[in-house]
Design an enzyme around this catalytic site. Structure first.
Site, PDB file in Angstrom:
ATOM      1  N   ASP A 117       8.934  12.788   1.372  1.00  0.00           N
ATOM      2  CA  ASP A 117      10.565  11.860   1.066  1.00  0.00           C
ATOM      3  C   ASP A 117      11.246  12.014   0.346  1.00  0.00           C
ATOM      4  O   ASP A 117      11.130  12.005  -0.796  1.00  0.00           O
ATOM      5  CB  ASP A 117       9.980  10.381   0.862  1.00  0.00           C
ATOM      6  CG  ASP A 117      10.630   9.542   1.222  1.00  0.00           C
ATOM      7  OD1 ASP A 117      11.947   9.677   1.911  1.00  0.00           O
ATOM      8  OD2 ASP A 117      10.527   7.447   1.096  1.00  0.00           O
TER       9      ASP A 117
ATOM     10  N   ASP B 179      14.908  11.713   6.463  1.00  0.00           N
ATOM     11  CA  ASP B 179      14.482  12.524   5.105  1.00  0.00           C
ATOM     12  C   ASP B 179      13.408  12.019   4.692  1.00  0.00           C
ATOM     13  O   ASP B 179      12.414  12.125   3.279  1.00  0.00           O
ATOM     14  CB  ASP B 179      15.111  11.802   4.080  1.00  0.00           C
ATOM     15  CG  ASP B 179      15.202  10.017   4.062  1.00  0.00           C
ATOM     16  OD1 ASP B 179      14.492   9.725   5.585  1.00  0.00           O
ATOM     17  OD2 ASP B 179      15.624   9.082   3.209  1.00  0.00           O
ATOM     18  N   GLU B 180      12.277  11.805   5.586  1.00  0.00           N
ATOM     19  CA  GLU B 180      10.816  12.378   5.396  1.00  0.00           C
ATOM     20  C   GLU B 180      10.304  11.963   6.043  1.00  0.00           C
ATOM     21  O   GLU B 180      10.193  12.477   7.707  1.00  0.00           O
ATOM     22  CB  GLU B 180      10.270  10.396   5.449  1.00  0.00           C
ATOM     23  CG  GLU B 180      10.489   9.572   5.976  1.00  0.00           C
ATOM     24  CD  GLU B 180      10.128   7.900   5.993  1.00  0.00           C
ATOM     25  OE1 GLU B 180       8.907   8.266   5.453  1.00  0.00           O
ATOM     26  OE2 GLU B 180      10.688   7.073   6.695  1.00  0.00           O
TER      27      GLU B 180
END
Length: 400
Positions: A14, A108-109
């Site tokens: 993350d 973003d992860e």
């Protein structure tokens, strides 16, 4: 950090305060101070806040007006989604140099299954450190890495080592890690379920794990009880699903002031249909189903959806469907709306579909024209080319 990582083949990675980190990277002069990403004025919401801003209580999805009160000294930055998309593609490319088993969850992860990379790259901890180093070196931002035997525990581990950390939860210590956590840490425990569990006196994961299953079933139902008990005992057999298709692409807008004018609402639906179509083409997808979201001034929300005869990525087809759904929504004349949205679901790859869209013989011409517009907007911005109905009257007069 526990580095006894045998059997820990799942990574959850993350990015740390992703949007804010990208902005600070591109504007070093705002480093070392609270940074909040979100449109100021009106009804803007916080999209990202760095950890200096979070120390003042600022959180994602919070109204920007509240964030300004909590942290008036922060630097507020308007979002630049194209920058975040570009950074996300670089991040995912780094992950795929480690393993093809990458399941993105958002920009973003992602989850990674590194079972096949251990012989080549070393132990899971070394692989996690390698990824953190590559993200930092190539993008000048940081990420946090959770390493565990399962997806559920790996995701919790990444949360617990933020920011810029790495945490390994080895197989024989999963319960030691899980059981002291609040029940809200379990996937599926929202406000309502949390209240039900609190009424039973269940505050921690250990409390839930040691409660008789029939008791939980009476309160939660058989399926939910079974799901939560399995997680509470660290059981999560889900696999990493590589290259998972996005489930939906869409856009929505909260108005600065509630509106009831059908012409203004249809103009907004056209603009949002264009954004949705561009998102579909950028993702290489076409959509089978179009939906609209209409939120009244009192926050009640209506959604309507329609499955198309043929999948599409063309603005005109999406807008035509959205307009019909709006007309059929049952809203009384004069109903004030605070938000409208358009979303495309049932996505399939555009390549090889061989479909002829509902615009008949002109479908390919529309798509060609919109693809050309995509190239212009990528170079000159989203307002460089617009449908005539979206040009403000003053602009239209100046162009006459």
């Amino acid at each position: 950090m526990d580095t006894d990582d045998a059997g820990c083949h799942i990574l959850h990675i993350d990015m740390d305060a992703f949007y804010a980190s990208v902005e600070i990277r591109d504007r070093p002069e705002i480093g070392g101070q609270p940074v909040i990403v979100g449109h100021t004025g009106g009804r803007g919401v916080v999209l990202s806040a760095n950890y200096l801003a979070r120390a003042f209580g600022v959180r994602s999805a919070m109204p920007v007006s509240r964030a300004q009160r909590l942290c008036p000294q922060a630097t507020f930055v308007a979002p630049r989604h194209e920058k975040y998309g570009a950074a996300s593609r670089e991040v995912m490319a780094i992950f795929r140099t480690i393993t093809p088993e990458v399941e993105p969850l958002s920009l973003d992860e992602a989850f990674l299954d590194i079972s096949g990379a251990i012989r080549r790259l070393g132990r899971p901890t070394a692989i996690g450190q390698l990824i953190r180093q590559q993200v930092h070196d190539q993008l000048s931002i940081t990420c946090s890495v959770g390493i565990a035997p399962s997806k559920f525990v790996a995701k919790l581990a990444s949360v617990h080592c933020k920011p810029d950390g790495l945490l390994v939860i080895k197989a024989d210590r999963v319960l030691e890690f899980l059981h002291p956590l609040p029940v809200s840490a379990l996937w599926g425990v929202g406000d309502r379920t949390g209240r039900l569990l609190a009424r039973l006196g269940l505050r921690t994961v250990a409390d839930l794990a040691n409660t008789p299953v029939p008791t939980l079933e009476r309160e939660l139902g058989r399926a939910t009880a079974a799901h939560l008990v399995a997680l509470a005992w660290g059981r999560d057999d889900r696999k990493v699903v590589p290259d998972l298709q996005e489930k939906s692409i869409g856009a929505e807008e909260t108005f600065a002031a509630d509106i009831a004018d059908p012409d203004l609402i249809r103009r907004e639906l056209l603009r949002l249909s264009g954004r949705t179509a561009r998102g579909l083409r950028a993702a290489g997808c076409v959509a089978r189903t179009i939906s609209v979201k209409l939120r009244r001034a009192d926050f009640t929300t209506i959604t309507r959806a329609r499955t198309l005869p043929e999948p599409t990525d063309v603005t005109q087809q999406i807008y035509a469907t959205a307009g019909e759904l709006y007309a059929a929504s049952g809203l009384a004349s004069g109903t004030l709306l605070r938000l409208v949205g358009v979303r495309a679901t049932g996505l399939i790859p555009a390549r090889g579909t061989g479909t002829q869209l509902a615009l008949g013989e002109h479908a390919d011409a529309w798509r060609d024209a919109e693809s050309a517009m995509d190239q212009i907007t990528r170079r000159f911005g989203a307002d460089a080319v617009r449908p005539g109905s979206l040009v403000p009257p003053r602009d239209a007069a100046s162009q006459a």
